[in-house]
Design an enzyme around this catalytic site. Structure first.
Site, PDB file in Angstrom:
ATOM      1  N   SER A   1       5.470  -0.253   1.833  1.00 13.30           N
ATOM      2  CA  SER A   1       4.301  -0.490   0.993  1.00 13.30           C
ATOM      3  C   SER A   1       4.391   0.228  -0.351  1.00 13.30           C
ATOM      4  CB  SER A   1       3.033  -0.044   1.719  1.00 13.30           C
ATOM      5  OG  SER A   1       3.155   1.305   2.103  1.00 13.30           O
TER       6      SER A   1
ATOM      7  N   THR B   1      -0.096   2.282   0.239  1.00 14.53           N
ATOM      8  CA  THR B   1      -0.067   3.021  -1.014  1.00 14.53           C
ATOM      9  C   THR B   1      -0.058   4.527  -0.821  1.00 14.53           C
ATOM     10  OG1 THR B   1      -1.357   1.269  -2.014  1.00 14.53           O
ATOM     11  CG2 THR B   1      -1.507   3.419  -3.059  1.00 14.53           C
TER      12      THR B   1
ATOM     13  N   ARG C   1      -0.486 -10.769  -9.096  1.00 11.12           N
ATOM     14  CA  ARG C   1      -1.650  -9.974  -8.695  1.00 11.12           C
ATOM     15  C   ARG C   1      -1.407  -8.487  -8.935  1.00 11.12           C
ATOM     16  NH1 ARG C   1      -2.792  -5.562  -4.983  1.00 11.12           N
ATOM     17  NH2 ARG C   1      -4.914  -5.793  -4.234  1.00 11.12           N
TER      18      ARG C   1
ATOM     19  N   THR D   1      -6.878   3.980  -1.450  1.00 14.50           N
ATOM     20  CA  THR D   1      -5.937   3.083  -0.792  1.00 14.50           C
ATOM     21  C   THR D   1      -6.744   1.986  -0.107  1.00 14.50           C
ATOM     22  OG1 THR D   1      -4.115   2.944   0.799  1.00 14.50           O
ATOM     23  CG2 THR D   1      -5.876   4.484   1.321  1.00 14.50           C
ATOM     24  N   GLY D   2      -6.070   0.902   0.232  1.00 18.76           N
ATOM     25  CA  GLY D   2      -6.767  -0.204   0.878  1.00 18.76           C
ATOM     26  C   GLY D   2      -6.878  -1.396  -0.048  1.00 18.76           C
TER      27      GLY D   2
ATOM     28  N   THR E   1       2.479   1.944  -5.485  1.00 24.61           N
ATOM     29  CA  THR E   1       2.376   0.970  -4.400  1.00 24.61           C
ATOM     30  C   THR E   1       3.145  -0.313  -4.719  1.00 24.61           C
ATOM     31  OG1 THR E   1       0.764  -0.196  -3.015  1.00 24.61           O
ATOM     32  CG2 THR E   1       0.299  -0.137  -5.357  1.00 24.61           C
TER      33      THR E   1
HETATM   34  C1  SD4 Z   1      -3.613  -2.565  -3.670  1.00 27.21           C
HETATM   35  N1  SD4 Z   1      -4.659  -0.507  -3.018  1.00 27.21           N
HETATM   36  O1  SD4 Z   1      -2.679  -3.057  -4.295  1.00 27.21           O
HETATM   37  C2  SD4 Z   1      -3.398  -1.176  -3.132  1.00 27.21           C
HETATM   38  C3  SD4 Z   1      -2.588  -1.292  -1.910  1.00 27.21           C
HETATM   39  C4  SD4 Z   1      -3.135  -0.741  -0.708  1.00 27.21           C
HETATM   40  O2  SD4 Z   1      -3.804  -1.380   1.403  1.00 27.21           O
HETATM   41  O3  SD4 Z   1      -3.468   0.419  -0.625  1.00 27.21           O
HETATM   42  N2  SD4 Z   1      -3.267  -1.634   0.254  1.00 27.21           N
HETATM   43  O4  SD4 Z   1      -4.669  -3.133  -3.441  1.00 27.21           O
END
Ligand code: SD4
Length: 331
Positions: free
Chosen positions: A86, A193, A221, A244-245, A211
């Site tokens: 990731s 991330t 994106r 994160t997320g 990330t």
């Molecule tokens: C994103 N926040 O690109 C980052 C990646 C991540 O769970 O943490 N995804 O949206």
């Protein structure tokens, strides 16, 4: 909702109360009247890969490096790890099979640098650092960011490892873009991330976030991680936060900036992370489908973490220890 009281109760149930509260107590460092700090530095970062990143950051600080060097070098560890799917090399590609990277960094002077939609560079965080240090700009994107990286001596390499190419080919059979909670972590326990925040023994703060973003995303994106104030924010007078997320939810609420503003208004980092998650719950109707996690530090070295869903954890390096802690969550 798992509040902090319940969090401590569950910590007790897990038998870690003897460890955790003393860590929390010791992490609640105060600036002494003379202005010297006790118990610093502190480093906090997202997910299991934070352990190795924190260790590297701490090494840099112990060697006399600056706090911004420490955050950059720390997150370079997962960036270079092909087994981390990731971040950086070996990241899960976009819908069309391209690994595209986002990263941001902030220093104690309030300067910021970021790159987004960057391909073929293992260390986007270092490109972001150079954007911050050597240009009048904050953010470079796509082919321009790549050109800038190459002009500054970064080598291009294919970031799609054979393992991830195979996984992507399998996934691409139906290209079912259906991000779920902790989606990147399934089925192979990938981790998300890395956002890393540090405060050195002079109470100087910096942060970094890097990330490969959402696996299987639409080409082009960009998530929250390179957006200053969304995926990362550092105000050396107040505190720092990173996210994160599901980046779309963080961007819609400018999450990390919000956390730091809550701290500015008197909240502890823990309360601030909780309030920022609540803002997402209140403002983003689709929140139930996704995961979000925030971590934060304040100028005193107090830390906080909170997520929307269970399953988020973070690495804390404090008081000579580097350990994983499960975050309390809203659901
Ligand atoms: C994103 N926040 O690109 C980052 C990646 C991540 O769970 O943490 N995804 O949206």
């Amino acid at each position: 909702m798992l509040n902090r009281r319940k969090f401590l109760e569950s910590a007790a149930a897990l038998g870690i109360l003897g460890i955790l509260p003393s860590k929390i107590a010791k992490a609640n460092f105060r600036l002494s009247k003379s202005g010297n700090t006790k118990g610093l530095p502190i480093i906090i970062s997202t997910w299991n890969h934070g352990i190795a990143a924190n260790a590297e950051s701490l090494k840099i600080l112990n060697e006399g490096g600056s706090v911004v060097d420490a955050v950059e070098k720390g997150v370079m560890i997962p960036e270079a790890d092909p087994n981390n799917h990731s971040v950086g090399l070996g990241g899960f590609p976009d819908r069309d099979g391209h690994v595209t990277l986002d990263a941001s960094i902030m220093n104690s002077e309030g300067n910021a640098g970021s790159v987004c939609f960057l391909e073929n560079i293992v260390h986007p965080i270092s490109v972001a650092r150079i954007v911050m240090d050597k240009t009048p700009h904050v953010m470079l994107s796509g082919s321009g960011a790549l050109q800038f990286a190459v002009e500054n001596g970064f080598k291009q390499e294919n970031l799609l490892t054979p393992e991830m190419k195979k996984k992507w080919q399998q996934w691409a059979k139906d290209k079912n873009y259906d991000p779920k909670i902790n989606w990147e972590n399934e089925p192979n326990k990938y981790h998300d991330t890395i956002g890393l925040l540090a405060i050195d023994d002079n109470a100087q703060m910096a942060g970094a976030c890097t990330t490969s973003g959402m696996g299987g995303k639409i080409r082009g994106r960009v998530g929250d991680s390179p957006i200053i104030g969304a995926g990362l924010f550092v105000d050396n007078e107040v505190g720092s936060a990173t996210a994160t997320g599901m980046g779309e939810l963080v961007m819609k609420t400018l999450g990390s900036f919000l956390v730091v503003e809550f701290i500015r208004n008197g909240m502890s980092p823990q309360e601030a992370c909780e309030k920022a998650v609540l803002r997402i719950v209140e403002k983003v109707p689709e929140h139930k489908k996704f995961q979000i996690g925030f971590i934060a530090l304040n100028k005193k070295g107090e830390y906080g973490a909170y997520s929307l869903q269970p399953g988020f954890n973070f690495a804390l390096s404090a008081d000579g220890k580097n350990m994983m802690i499960d975050s309390p969550s809203y659901f």
